[in-house]
Design an enzyme around this catalytic site. Structure first.
Site, PDB file in Angstrom:
ATOM      1  N   GLY A  45      17.372  50.988  27.742  1.00 58.82           N
ATOM      2  CA  GLY A  45      17.536  52.405  28.048  1.00 58.82           C
ATOM      3  C   GLY A  45      18.164  53.129  26.872  1.00 58.82           C
ATOM      4  N   GLN A  50      22.772  59.534  22.748  1.00 61.18           N
ATOM      5  CA  GLN A  50      22.768  58.433  21.774  1.00 61.18           C
ATOM      6  C   GLN A  50      21.919  58.740  20.539  1.00 61.18           C
ATOM      7  OE1 GLN A  50      21.945  55.356  24.978  1.00 61.18           O
ATOM      8  NE2 GLN A  50      23.230  54.205  23.572  1.00 61.18           N
ATOM      9  N   CYS A 107      25.262  48.037  24.844  1.00 58.98           N
ATOM     10  CA  CYS A 107      24.922  49.444  24.624  1.00 58.98           C
ATOM     11  C   CYS A 107      24.557  49.603  23.157  1.00 58.98           C
ATOM     12  CB  CYS A 107      26.127  50.318  24.975  1.00 58.98           C
ATOM     13  SG  CYS A 107      25.845  52.077  24.711  1.00 58.98           S
ATOM     14  N   LEU A 108      23.472  50.318  22.882  1.00 52.50           N
ATOM     15  CA  LEU A 108      23.045  50.479  21.485  1.00 52.50           C
ATOM     16  C   LEU A 108      24.079  51.253  20.660  1.00 52.50           C
ATOM     17  CD1 LEU A 108      19.212  51.175  21.933  1.00 52.50           C
ATOM     18  CD2 LEU A 108      20.306  49.036  21.234  1.00 52.50           C
ATOM     19  N   HIS A 149      23.923  53.078  33.848  1.00 53.44           N
ATOM     20  CA  HIS A 149      24.497  53.088  32.494  1.00 53.44           C
ATOM     21  C   HIS A 149      24.042  54.356  31.749  1.00 53.44           C
ATOM     22  CE1 HIS A 149      25.692  50.889  28.660  1.00 53.44           C
ATOM     23  NE2 HIS A 149      24.986  51.906  28.197  1.00 53.44           N
ATOM     24  N   GLU A 150      22.745  54.655  31.849  1.00 46.05           N
ATOM     25  CA  GLU A 150      22.210  55.814  31.113  1.00 46.05           C
ATOM     26  C   GLU A 150      22.689  57.131  31.725  1.00 46.05           C
ATOM     27  OE1 GLU A 150      21.161  55.115  28.327  1.00 46.05           O
ATOM     28  OE2 GLU A 150      20.860  53.003  28.758  1.00 46.05           O
ATOM     29  N   HIS A 153      25.989  57.986  30.445  1.00 49.37           N
ATOM     30  CA  HIS A 153      25.911  58.614  29.113  1.00 49.37           C
ATOM     31  C   HIS A 153      25.679  60.126  29.223  1.00 49.37           C
ATOM     32  CE1 HIS A 153      26.018  55.511  26.039  1.00 49.37           C
ATOM     33  NE2 HIS A 153      25.125  54.769  26.648  1.00 49.37           N
TER      34      HIS A 153
HETATM   35 ZN    ZN Z   1      24.633  52.810  26.397  1.00 48.51          ZN
END
Ligand code: ZN
Length: 189
Positions: A45, A50, A107-108, A149-150, A153
Site C-alpha cells: 500500500g 508518502q 512501511c515504505l 495502515h494506509e 497515513h
Molecule cells: Zn506506511
C-alpha cells in the site's frame, strides 16, 4: 513516473489529507504514479502523504503476497480479493468490524523497520474508486491491515503511533536516526 518516497521525519507525513472533490487529470496521474512507485518498492500500500501530497488518496495491491491471506465480502457475500485489485481508495471511511489481532507491519517511509501492530482483523470500508464511484466492502486479513495502515497515513498517523510502548522503546534509536537523516536531507533541499 516513479516518485520519491517521503521518509519519517518529513512533516507531510503528519499532515491530514484534504478531501478529494473531483477526479481531475492531476489526480489520475498521481494514482498512476503511486501504483508505479509502490510496485518498484514492493509495497502492499502507498498513501498520498508518502509521495509528499496531503490528500485522502491511497493505493493498495495485496496480490504479490501469498503467505498472508486476505478476505473480501461484497454486499455480504464472500468475493475474490483479486477482483478489487489493484485498489484505489479516495476519501475512505473505515470502521472496525472485528476484534484486534497482532500482525507484522512495515512501511515504505520507515525502511527496514518492522513491528507487531494490533488492529481489528476485519473492517468495513466505504470510499470512492479511481473513477469517483462509491464502493463499499468488508475485508479481513492482510487487506484489512493494509487498509487501516494506509488510512492512518491519510489522517497523519503512523504505525509507530500504534506500537506498544516496549516495541517503540526498542526501535527508538533507529527511529531517531531515520528522523535525523530525513531532516538533514530536507535542510539541504
Ligand atoms: Zn506506511
Amino acid at each position: 513516473m516513479i516518485l520519491d518516497i517521503v521518509k519519517y521525519g518529513s512533516p507531510v507525513l503528519r499532515q491530514k489529507g484534504a478531501k478529494i472533490e473531483a477526479i481531475t487529470p492531476e489526480i489520475k496521474k498521481l494514482i498512476a504514479d503511486m501504483f508505479e512507485t509502490m510496485a518498484v518498492n514492493h509495497g502492499v500500500g502507498l498513501a498520498a502523504q508518502q509521495v509528499g501530497v496531503a490528500k485522502l488518496l491511497t493505493v493498495i495491491d495485496v496480490r504479490e503476497v501469498t503467505d498472508r491471506p486476505s478476505t473480501l465480502e461484497l454486499a455480504g457475500k464472500p468475493a475474490d480479493v483479486a477482483s478489487i485489485m489493484p485498489l484505489v481508495l479516495i476519501n475512505p471511511e473505515v470502521t472496525a468490524a472485528g476484534d484486534a489481532v497482532k500482525g507484522s507491519e512495515g512501511c515504505l517511509s520507515f525502511p527496514e523497520i518492522y513491528a507487531e501492530i494490533a488492529r481489528p482483523e476485519t473492517v468495513d470500508v466505504k470510499a470512492l474508486d479511481a473513477k469517483g464511484k462509491p464502493i463499499a466492502f468488508r475485508c479481513g486479513g492482510l487487506l484489512a491491515r493494509a487498509v487501516q495502515h494506509e488510512t492512518d497515513h491519510l489522517n497523519g498517523l503512523l504505525f509507530i503511533d500504534r506500537m506498544d510502548k516496549k516495541t517503540k522503546a526498542e526501535l527508538q534509536p533507529e527511529l531517531d536516526d531515520l528522523q535525523a537523516a530525513t531532516k538533514k536531507l530536507l535542510a539541504k533541499k
